[in-house]
Design an enzyme around this catalytic site. Structure first.
Site, mmCIF file in Angstrom:
data_model
loop_
_atom_site.group_PDB
_atom_site.id
_atom_site.type_symbol
_atom_site.label_atom_id
_atom_site.label_comp_id
_atom_site.label_asym_id
_atom_site.label_seq_id
_atom_site.Cartn_x
_atom_site.Cartn_y
_atom_site.Cartn_z
ATOM 1 N N GLY A 36 3.807 80.102 -8.027
ATOM 2 C CA GLY A 36 5.088 80.104 -8.714
ATOM 3 C C GLY A 36 4.985 80.032 -10.219
ATOM 4 O O GLY A 36 5.981 79.727 -10.893
ATOM 5 N N TYR A 37 3.810 80.325 -10.759
ATOM 6 C CA TYR A 37 3.551 80.103 -12.177
ATOM 7 C C TYR A 37 3.759 81.319 -13.070
ATOM 8 O O TYR A 37 3.151 81.415 -14.136
ATOM 9 C CB TYR A 37 2.128 79.571 -12.362
ATOM 10 C CG TYR A 37 2.062 78.059 -12.480
ATOM 11 C CD1 TYR A 37 2.899 77.254 -11.736
ATOM 12 C CD2 TYR A 37 1.170 77.447 -13.341
ATOM 13 C CE1 TYR A 37 2.848 75.885 -11.839
ATOM 14 C CE2 TYR A 37 1.112 76.066 -13.459
ATOM 15 C CZ TYR A 37 1.950 75.293 -12.697
ATOM 16 O OH TYR A 37 1.903 73.929 -12.803
ATOM 17 N N GLU A 67 -4.121 67.292 -3.417
ATOM 18 C CA GLU A 67 -4.270 67.824 -4.781
ATOM 19 C C GLU A 67 -4.242 66.668 -5.784
ATOM 20 O O GLU A 67 -3.472 65.722 -5.624
ATOM 21 C CB GLU A 67 -3.126 68.803 -5.087
ATOM 22 C CG GLU A 67 -3.168 70.083 -4.304
ATOM 23 C CD GLU A 67 -2.021 71.027 -4.667
ATOM 24 O OE1 GLU A 67 -1.388 70.827 -5.738
ATOM 25 O OE2 GLU A 67 -1.749 71.964 -3.902
ATOM 26 N N HIS A 123 -2.664 76.333 -6.816
ATOM 27 C CA HIS A 123 -1.226 76.013 -6.818
ATOM 28 C C HIS A 123 -0.506 76.693 -7.994
ATOM 29 O O HIS A 123 0.191 76.054 -8.776
ATOM 30 C CB HIS A 123 -1.016 74.491 -6.877
ATOM 31 C CG HIS A 123 0.336 74.063 -6.406
ATOM 32 N ND1 HIS A 123 0.584 72.815 -5.887
ATOM 33 C CD2 HIS A 123 1.542 74.712 -6.373
ATOM 34 C CE1 HIS A 123 1.857 72.701 -5.562
ATOM 35 N NE2 HIS A 123 2.460 73.840 -5.850
ATOM 36 N N THR A 137 7.933 76.460 3.790
ATOM 37 C CA THR A 137 8.761 75.321 4.161
ATOM 38 C C THR A 137 8.648 74.211 3.123
ATOM 39 O O THR A 137 7.627 74.087 2.450
ATOM 40 C CB THR A 137 8.328 74.745 5.518
ATOM 41 O OG1 THR A 137 7.063 74.078 5.346
ATOM 42 C CG2 THR A 137 8.167 75.838 6.549
ATOM 43 N N ASP A 191 13.160 79.664 10.964
ATOM 44 C CA ASP A 191 13.716 78.551 10.188
ATOM 45 C C ASP A 191 14.668 77.776 11.090
ATOM 46 O O ASP A 191 15.871 78.050 11.113
ATOM 47 C CB ASP A 191 14.444 79.050 8.936
ATOM 48 C CG ASP A 191 14.727 77.930 7.945
ATOM 49 O OD1 ASP A 191 15.265 76.890 8.373
ATOM 50 O OD2 ASP A 191 14.401 78.084 6.755
ATOM 51 N N ARG A 242 3.479 73.718 0.731
ATOM 52 C CA ARG A 242 2.842 72.441 0.428
ATOM 53 C C ARG A 242 1.578 72.344 1.263
ATOM 54 O O ARG A 242 1.559 72.751 2.427
ATOM 55 C CB ARG A 242 3.776 71.262 0.760
ATOM 56 C CG ARG A 242 4.895 71.063 -0.249
ATOM 57 C CD ARG A 242 4.355 70.570 -1.586
ATOM 58 N NE ARG A 242 5.416 70.255 -2.542
ATOM 59 C CZ ARG A 242 5.863 71.093 -3.457
ATOM 60 N NH1 ARG A 242 5.366 72.322 -3.511
ATOM 61 N NH2 ARG A 242 6.804 70.712 -4.305
#
Length: 384
Positions: A259-260, A239, A256, A177, A147, A210
């Site tokens: 994170g759901y 997307e 995607h 990132t 990072d 992303r």
């Protein structure tokens, strides 16, 4: 007061119903006409929020129930006097659990007795990457963290951060990132042709950040060459009209949804509810825990006969198994381009309820201390 909100934000009425009249619209197709009479705008990552959307509106507060903000023109919002709030870290644990599940599948594919034999390179150590690094460290993995922005802020003798090239040498390389196009550390097409050439057959590349962080064309070419890496992709360029050729070449391909988890999505709603309450000068009276339902699976039990790794992987995949999401996405490949885009959004909008590890109680009967430590490090509740 009028609130316009992405229809995919959970618990809208529960959190915001007593603040105003809510109108739900599809986030992907949200237009200036949809928001022109709104006072409050609540979005997720699929809505571009800029002057074109809000220039003729009376909106005075924008909240995105997501960790990312690259879809928000914050400079314009500031110049227009529109307050803004995001939900940093709301789904960090959800994404970390998705990655752990992918790593478990990789270890199983390689017939490893101990998944910590895999080294893991984490590119991006913000909320998500930092959470993942913490979990992997507790589990005993060899972790390499890259990072550059954080490294610049640290002391000269701080050895926590490595170079991107060092991270790309690991057995697993996982990207976390933000999407940054300018400045000292751009991440747009960070993983380009030259860096993809450094990855080989024995490595796994995971992207849950992303889609634009990887050069899609370069990745498709690399996967067609000799000794290509294995790839697991949850995010995609362009997307929802993603490249079907890349889906076919990927080992795991999901729409995607890393994170759901229900907890992650609800926490995003809660964080924006808190921010809006502060903006309006209202007391904060609601918490996510008030609205979370009982999980469909509440307990698993393992005896001393259970293999530690097998037991951990069963528990992980009972909560998060990306292979199911992969199968659903691949079923859309036979559709036309427009239909595939609609199906991609539909898979996200109709995503089955997924609960985090903390929702599941693990009962251990006569198991080793090592097994107990593993389940605790993963975030499960333990009952002896």
């Amino acid at each position: 007061m009028r609130i316009v909100a992405d229809e995919n934000i959970p618990l809208l009425e529960s959190f915001f119903g007593d603040m105003g009249n809510i109108r739900q619209v599809p986030g992907r197709t949200m237009s200036a006409d949809d928001v022109k009479d709104a006072d409050i705008l609540l979005v997720r990552s699929v809505t571009r929020v800029n002057e074109a959307l809000l220039g003729d509106s009376r909106v005075r507060f924008v909240g995105t129930c997501t960790i990312g903000t690259d879809h928000i023109d914050q400079d314009w919002l500031g110049s227009a006097g529109i307050a803004f709030s995001a939900a940093p870290g709301c789904n960090a644990n959800s994404v970390a659990e998705y990655v752990l599940s992918v790593i478990s599948l990789r270890a199983e594919k390689l017939c490893l007795d101990d998944w910590t034999d895999l080294s893991v390179g984490i590119v991006g150590a913000g909320n998500v990457g930092g959470e993942l690094a913490h979990k992997l460290d507790r589990l005993g993995f060899d972790v390499v963290v890259c990072d550059p922005p954080l490294a610049e802020q640290s002391d000269e003798d701080d050895d926590r951060y490595s170079t991107l090239e060092e991270a790309l040498k690991c057995d697993v390389v996982t990207l976390h990132t933000p999407l940054v196009r300018d400045g000292d550390h751009p991440t747009y097409h960070l993983i380009d042709e030259s860096r993809l050439a450094l990855l080989g057959r024995d490595q796994l590349l995971i992207n849950t950040s992303r889609g634009e962080v990887i050069d899609t064309s370069a990745l498709i070419r690399r996967l067609s060459e000799a000794n290509p890496p294995t790839v697991a992709l949850d995010v995609w360029e362009n997307e929802p009209r993603i490249n079907p050729e890349l889906v076919e070449q990927a080992w795991l391909a999901t729409p995607h949804i890393a994170g759901y988890s229900l907890e992650g999505k609800v926490q995003g709603s809660e964080m924006i509810y808190h921010a809006l309450s502060r903006f309006m000068g209202l007391p904060v009276r609601k918490k996510a825990g008030q609205f979370l339902p009982e999980p469909a699976l509440s307990k698993l039990s393992f005896t001393s006969a259970a293999n530690e790794m097998d037991a951990a992987w069963v528990a992980i995949r009972s909560c998060c198994d990306p292979r199911r999401d992969d199968a659903r996405l691949r079923r859309t490949l036979s559709l036309s381009a427009d239909e595939r885009g609609q199906a991609f959004d539909r898979l996200r909008r109709q995503y089955p309820v997924r609960r985090e590890f903390s929702s599941l109680k693990i009962q251990l009967k006569g198991t080793s201390k090592s097994a107990q430590d593993t389940f605790r490090a993963l975030g499960f509740k333990i009952k002896m």
